[in-house]
Design a protein around this motif. Structure first.
Motif, PDB file in Angstrom:
ATOM      1  N   VAL A 264       6.254  14.346   5.635  1.00  0.00           N
ATOM      2  CA  VAL A 264       6.816  13.042   4.862  1.00  0.00           C
ATOM      3  C   VAL A 264       7.490  13.279   3.356  1.00  0.00           C
ATOM      4  CG1 VAL A 264       4.821  12.272   3.405  1.00  0.00           C
ATOM      5  CG2 VAL A 264       6.221  10.780   3.924  1.00  0.00           C
ATOM      6  N   GLU A 265       7.101  14.414   2.826  1.00  0.00           N
ATOM      7  CA  GLU A 265       7.798  14.652   1.345  1.00  0.00           C
ATOM      8  C   GLU A 265       8.929  15.778   1.546  1.00  0.00           C
ATOM      9  OE1 GLU A 265       4.273  15.699  -0.771  1.00  0.00           O
ATOM     10  OE2 GLU A 265       4.077  13.629  -1.699  1.00  0.00           O
TER      11      GLU A 265
ATOM     12  N   LEU B  25      10.689   9.653   5.323  1.00  0.00           N
ATOM     13  CA  LEU B  25       9.757   8.985   6.048  1.00  0.00           C
ATOM     14  C   LEU B  25      10.298   8.927   7.212  1.00  0.00           C
ATOM     15  CD1 LEU B  25       7.605   6.866   5.725  1.00  0.00           C
ATOM     16  CD2 LEU B  25       9.031   5.229   4.944  1.00  0.00           C
TER      17      LEU B  25
ATOM     18  N   LEU C 124       9.841  -2.304   5.677  1.00  0.00           N
ATOM     19  CA  LEU C 124       8.634  -2.973   5.099  1.00  0.00           C
ATOM     20  C   LEU C 124       8.361  -2.191   3.879  1.00  0.00           C
ATOM     21  CD1 LEU C 124       6.442  -5.042   5.218  1.00  0.00           C
ATOM     22  CD2 LEU C 124       4.923  -3.411   6.679  1.00  0.00           C
ATOM     23  N   PHE C 125       8.008  -1.008   3.999  1.00  0.00           N
ATOM     24  CA  PHE C 125       7.428  -0.194   3.066  1.00  0.00           C
ATOM     25  C   PHE C 125       8.338   0.427   1.954  1.00  0.00           C
ATOM     26  CE2 PHE C 125       4.335   0.079   6.430  1.00  0.00           C
ATOM     27  CZ  PHE C 125       3.372   0.037   5.714  1.00  0.00           C
TER      28      PHE C 125
ATOM     29  N   LEU D  43       8.366  -3.369   0.171  1.00  0.00           N
ATOM     30  CA  LEU D  43       7.298  -3.006  -0.737  1.00  0.00           C
ATOM     31  C   LEU D  43       7.638  -1.951  -1.746  1.00  0.00           C
ATOM     32  CD1 LEU D  43       4.351  -3.224   1.806  1.00  0.00           C
ATOM     33  CD2 LEU D  43       4.548  -4.657   0.085  1.00  0.00           C
TER      34      LEU D  43
ATOM     35  N   LEU E   3       7.903   1.377  -1.927  1.00  0.00           N
ATOM     36  CA  LEU E   3       7.419   2.483  -1.775  1.00  0.00           C
ATOM     37  C   LEU E   3       8.142   3.786  -2.181  1.00  0.00           C
ATOM     38  CD1 LEU E   3       4.343   3.806  -1.270  1.00  0.00           C
ATOM     39  CD2 LEU E   3       5.431   4.379   1.015  1.00  0.00           C
ATOM     40  N   PRO E   4       7.877   4.451  -3.560  1.00  0.00           N
ATOM     41  CA  PRO E   4       8.744   5.576  -3.715  1.00  0.00           C
ATOM     42  C   PRO E   4       8.466   6.704  -2.790  1.00  0.00           C
ATOM     43  CG  PRO E   4       7.200   5.404  -5.447  1.00  0.00           C
ATOM     44  CD  PRO E   4       6.762   4.277  -4.269  1.00  0.00           C
ATOM     45  N   VAL E   5       9.340   6.835  -1.832  1.00  0.00           N
ATOM     46  CA  VAL E   5       9.161   8.236  -0.975  1.00  0.00           C
ATOM     47  C   VAL E   5      10.504   8.150  -0.423  1.00  0.00           C
ATOM     48  CG1 VAL E   5       8.677   6.510   1.050  1.00  0.00           C
ATOM     49  CG2 VAL E   5       7.966   8.823   1.223  1.00  0.00           C
TER      50      VAL E   5
ATOM     51  N   PHE F 205      -0.592  -2.090  -1.914  1.00  0.00           N
ATOM     52  CA  PHE F 205       0.447  -2.866  -2.052  1.00  0.00           C
ATOM     53  C   PHE F 205       0.071  -4.292  -2.979  1.00  0.00           C
ATOM     54  CE2 PHE F 205       1.048  -0.439   1.435  1.00  0.00           C
ATOM     55  CZ  PHE F 205       2.342   0.539   0.924  1.00  0.00           C
TER      56      PHE F 205
ATOM     57  N   PHE G  77       0.929   3.238  10.210  1.00  0.00           N
ATOM     58  CA  PHE G  77       0.614   2.537   9.307  1.00  0.00           C
ATOM     59  C   PHE G  77      -0.318   2.943   8.417  1.00  0.00           C
ATOM     60  CE2 PHE G  77       3.181  -1.146  11.459  1.00  0.00           C
ATOM     61  CZ  PHE G  77       4.283  -1.030  10.798  1.00  0.00           C
TER      62      PHE G  77
ATOM     63  N   ILE H 267       1.201   5.729   6.488  1.00  0.00           N
ATOM     64  CA  ILE H 267       2.034   5.342   5.337  1.00  0.00           C
ATOM     65  C   ILE H 267       1.166   4.711   4.326  1.00  0.00           C
ATOM     66  CG2 ILE H 267       4.001   4.044   4.668  1.00  0.00           C
ATOM     67  CD1 ILE H 267       5.092   4.252   7.384  1.00  0.00           C
TER      68      ILE H 267
ATOM     69  N   TYR I 135      -0.735   7.131   2.130  1.00  0.00           N
ATOM     70  CA  TYR I 135       0.402   7.772   1.460  1.00  0.00           C
ATOM     71  C   TYR I 135       0.537   7.075   0.202  1.00  0.00           C
ATOM     72  CZ  TYR I 135       4.261  10.578  -0.224  1.00  0.00           C
ATOM     73  OH  TYR I 135       5.222  10.908  -0.967  1.00  0.00           O
ATOM     74  N   GLY I 136       0.899   5.782   0.367  1.00  0.00           N
ATOM     75  CA  GLY I 136       1.311   4.832  -0.501  1.00  0.00           C
ATOM     76  C   GLY I 136       0.369   4.742  -1.895  1.00  0.00           C
TER      77      GLY I 136
ATOM     78  N   ASN J 273       1.117   8.214  -3.465  1.00  0.00           N
ATOM     79  CA  ASN J 273       2.224   9.059  -3.056  1.00  0.00           C
ATOM     80  C   ASN J 273       1.670  10.409  -3.051  1.00  0.00           C
ATOM     81  OD1 ASN J 273       3.962   7.063  -3.124  1.00  0.00           O
ATOM     82  ND2 ASN J 273       4.663   7.296  -5.213  1.00  0.00           N
TER      83      ASN J 273
ATOM     84  N   ALA K 235       0.386  13.342  -0.433  1.00  0.00           N
ATOM     85  CA  ALA K 235       0.169  13.954   0.897  1.00  0.00           C
ATOM     86  C   ALA K 235      -1.479  14.354   1.161  1.00  0.00           C
ATOM     87  CB  ALA K 235       1.011  14.967   1.384  1.00  0.00           C
TER      88      ALA K 235
END
Lengths: 149, 499
Positions: free
Chosen positions: A93-94, A98, A135-136, A140, A142-144, B51, B398, B401, B404-405, B408, B410
């Motif tokens: 992911v990083e 994403l 969505l994210f 929303l 999400l900082p990614v 969220f 989901f 994510i 992770y959210g 942020n 891992a």
């Protein structure tokens, strides 16, 4: 299961608790215990570990004495596929963003089921990836990173 | 009337346009996950927690609460039409509800379930409003000593009244408490069991733990079982129940509501115990008990009312005392803490809009559920046609994510994976993971209050017995433990939970 006489769920759970308790003692032996009136950081962890040790010994003992109870067969396929899927997500992911991580997770997770079909899951994976980004990241916030570049 | 003022204040909060919207989002999501077997409210709420961070506290709690009671509605829809309980609370509804559906009376069964739930939700809202004030007033007198005893009572009661082996559940509570002490010790600044991982310094986040144990582990276990799903396919034209149906269902509905409201307040009562109790009561009271299991409408109305009333009154300990009565409420505590609100009796006086807004939103939410469930039932049923082979990879994604959210990191995803393995192990050895989550959330509070109480008393543990309120609370714990040891009660509990 070669040892027919044990209650395996009890035995395994008991053993697990003993390991956790021992691990806690090992991890906190440097922390000061203090007294009841003035507790040090090590007081609570060790007190809880002591209780867990007691439970562990109790279940292990009960597991050895009581009659046989087996454990349902462990299916390797779902266990492995889901674990690898989640692990891949954490790794990707990083670094790759994403989009790549989501697609990889969906496709690998699908291996967990015999019913999955190859093309269906690719198309579904692409749709879910798009939905997840929308969505994210868009809704929303999400900082990614989304893309590898 | 203070009560009216409070309810009005609550209604004015709940009726704000944005809060109505969040309530709607909550109940729609709730109904969806209630309909879909294989995903429950716990991982869903855990998933959405990160969220809600940006929302106002009232909005976020209103939405999360909506998911919880929305799931109860959705769960009964699948119970009736497919004979698959979407949630544990609707297991009983399967018995007579699905039987009614097979006889071609799915419409009235669904309607009665929804009406009962709405009726119970309305009454439970009033019960919450009435009970909250005196409880919160009492709780304001609490010191660290009473708090510690209350937390102990909450933990023990949750364990004893919930499913599964009591001794194993107790062990799980302690395991949760142990996970709760991970992190920097606030008093000494020493790192405890962080194993040099900076992400653990602030303590173990419970979202990855909840998602791993309740979400992923469940999926892995589900995939091992062959899926059986048969939708009763028939036109749902006659939704409206006949007058005779209503007359038969009404007394059961009232009794179910009372049972649910009473049992829901008890820690651990949550959503599982009330419907079982109500079903047993209806069967006992019926003139002809043999009708039960063959499509008796009382067997739908009573348990449905009970589970909804119970779901709502289980908010009482949370809102007034700040202690969760089950794993789901523990997540709600987490939501409050994320908003920077320390749960406890002071919340009631310091944040009246929040508490009363949430209470009033339950009523508006129930009204919405009635509307989105009855006319739109066809839509929810068509959701069942989504095959599990597509559903589960999406849930896995989901969960990843969402975890992770939170921050942020891992690392949290790895933590979730570890907890999934652990959860899978617990399923294999037959241990309920819910008590662990309770222990994890309450652990830091328990330690802090214990430490403070011991400091005040100079290390003398008898302080817990010399304070009268604390002594009573601990006496209840002792009584419950003694009762559990009595073989007669043990058998009864087994029967009640097995039925």
């Amino acid at each position: 299961m070669t040892h027919r006489q044990f209650d395996w769920p009890d035995l395994l759970f008991g053993g697990f608790l003993i390991v956790v308790a021992a691990g806690t003692f090992a991890a906190t032996w440097k922390l000061a215990g203090g007294t009841a009136a003035n507790m040090g950081p090590g007081y609570m962890p060790r007190a809880i570990a002591l209780v867990l040790l007691g439970f562990g010994l109790f279940f292990t003992g009960r597991g050895i004495i009581s009659s046989h109870a087996g454990i349902e067969r462990v299916h390797v396929r779902p266990l492995l596929a889901i674990s690898v899927a989640v692990g891949l997500f954490a790794l990707l992911v990083e670094s790759l963003g994403l989009a790549v991580a989501s697609l990889a997770t969906i496709v690998v997770a699908a291996f967990a089921s015999h019913e999955s079909r190859f093309f269906e899951i690719i198309v579904f994976g692409l749709c879910m990836t798009a939905a997840a980004i929308l969505l994210f990241v868009k809704v929303l916030a999400l900082p990614v990173p989304v893309w590898p570049w | 009337m203070e009560l009216f003022d409070n309810l009005l204040l609550g209604l004015s909060t709940a009726m704000q346009l944005n809060n109505l919207l969040y309530c709607l989002i909550g109940v729609v999501i709730g109904t969806a996950i209630g309909v879909l077997p294989g995903i429950g409210p716990i991982p869903t709420i855990a998933l959405l927690l990160p969220f809600t961070f940006g929302l106002a506290p009232a909005s976020s709690l209103i939405m999360l609460a909506g998911i919880f009671y929305g799931a109860q509605y959705g769960g009964s829809t699948t119970a009736i039409l497919v004979n698959v309980p979407g949630e544990t609370s609707s297991v009983v509804t399967c018995i007579d509800g699905h039987e009614m559906a097979k006889q071609g009376r799915a419409g009235p069964a669904l309607a009665i379930a929804a009406i009962s739930s709405f009726f119970a939700g309305t009454v439970a809202t009033i019960v919450i409003a009435v009970l909250s004030l005196p409880l919160a007033a009492l709780a304001l007198k609490f010191t660290a000593v009473e708090y510690f005893s209350l937390l102990v009572l909450g933990l023990f009661a949750a364990v004893i009244l919930a499913h599964g082996s009591v001794s194993k559940s107790l062990a799980m509570v302690f395991l949760g408490l142990l996970l709760g002490v991970v992190g920097i010790d606030v008093n000494s600044g020493a790192a405890r069991m962080t194993f040099g991982i900076p992400a653990l310094a602030d303590g173990m986040d419970f979202v990855p733990v909840a998602m791993g144990m309740f979400g992923l582990a469940e999926i892995i276990a589900n995939l091992e079982r062959p899926a059986v799903r048969q939708v009763v396919s028939q036109k749902l034209r006659d939704l409206i129940p006949s007058r005779a149906d209503l007359r038969a269902a009404f007394p059961a509905m009232v009794r179910g509501t009372l049972i649910g409201s009473a049992l829901g307040v008890l820690p651990g009562g949550g959503a599982a115990l009330p419907p079982f109790t109500s079903y047993a009561v209806e069967k006992k009271l019926a003139r002809d008990p043999s009708r039960f299991g063959k499509g008796a409408i009382e067997g739908v109305a009573g348990p449905e009312a009970a589970n909804n009333a119970g779901a709502q009154t289980s908010f009482i300990p949370l809102l007034t005392l700040g202690i969760p009565s089950n794993a789901l409420m523990a997540l709600m505590i987490g939501a409050l803490m994320m908003q920077g609100i320390q749960p406890g009796p002071q919340v009631m006086t310091e944040q009246p809009e929040l508490v009363w807004g949430v209470i009033a939103s339950m009523w508006t939410g129930n009204l919405m559920l009635l509307i989105i469930n009855l006319p739109l039932v066809g839509l929810w049923v068509s959701m069942l046609k989504v095959p599990y082979r597509l559903l589960f990879p999406a849930i896995v994604l989901f969960c990843c994510i969402g975890t992770y959210g939170i921050s942020n990191s891992a690392f949290n995803v790895w933590l979730m994976l570890g907890c999934a393995m652990l959860g899978y192990f617990f399923i294999k050895v037959g241990v309920e993971p819910a008590p662990l989550l309770l222990g994890l959330v309450l652990g830091p509070q328990l330690e802090e209050n214990f430490r403070r109480a011991m400091q005040l008393s100079d290390g003398d543990p008898s302080v817990f017995l010399t304070h009268p309120i604390s002594a009573v609370l601990l006496a209840i714990v002792a009584l419950m433990l003694l009762a559990m040891l009595s073989p007669a009660l043990l058998r009864k509990r087994k029967e009640a939970l097995a039925e």
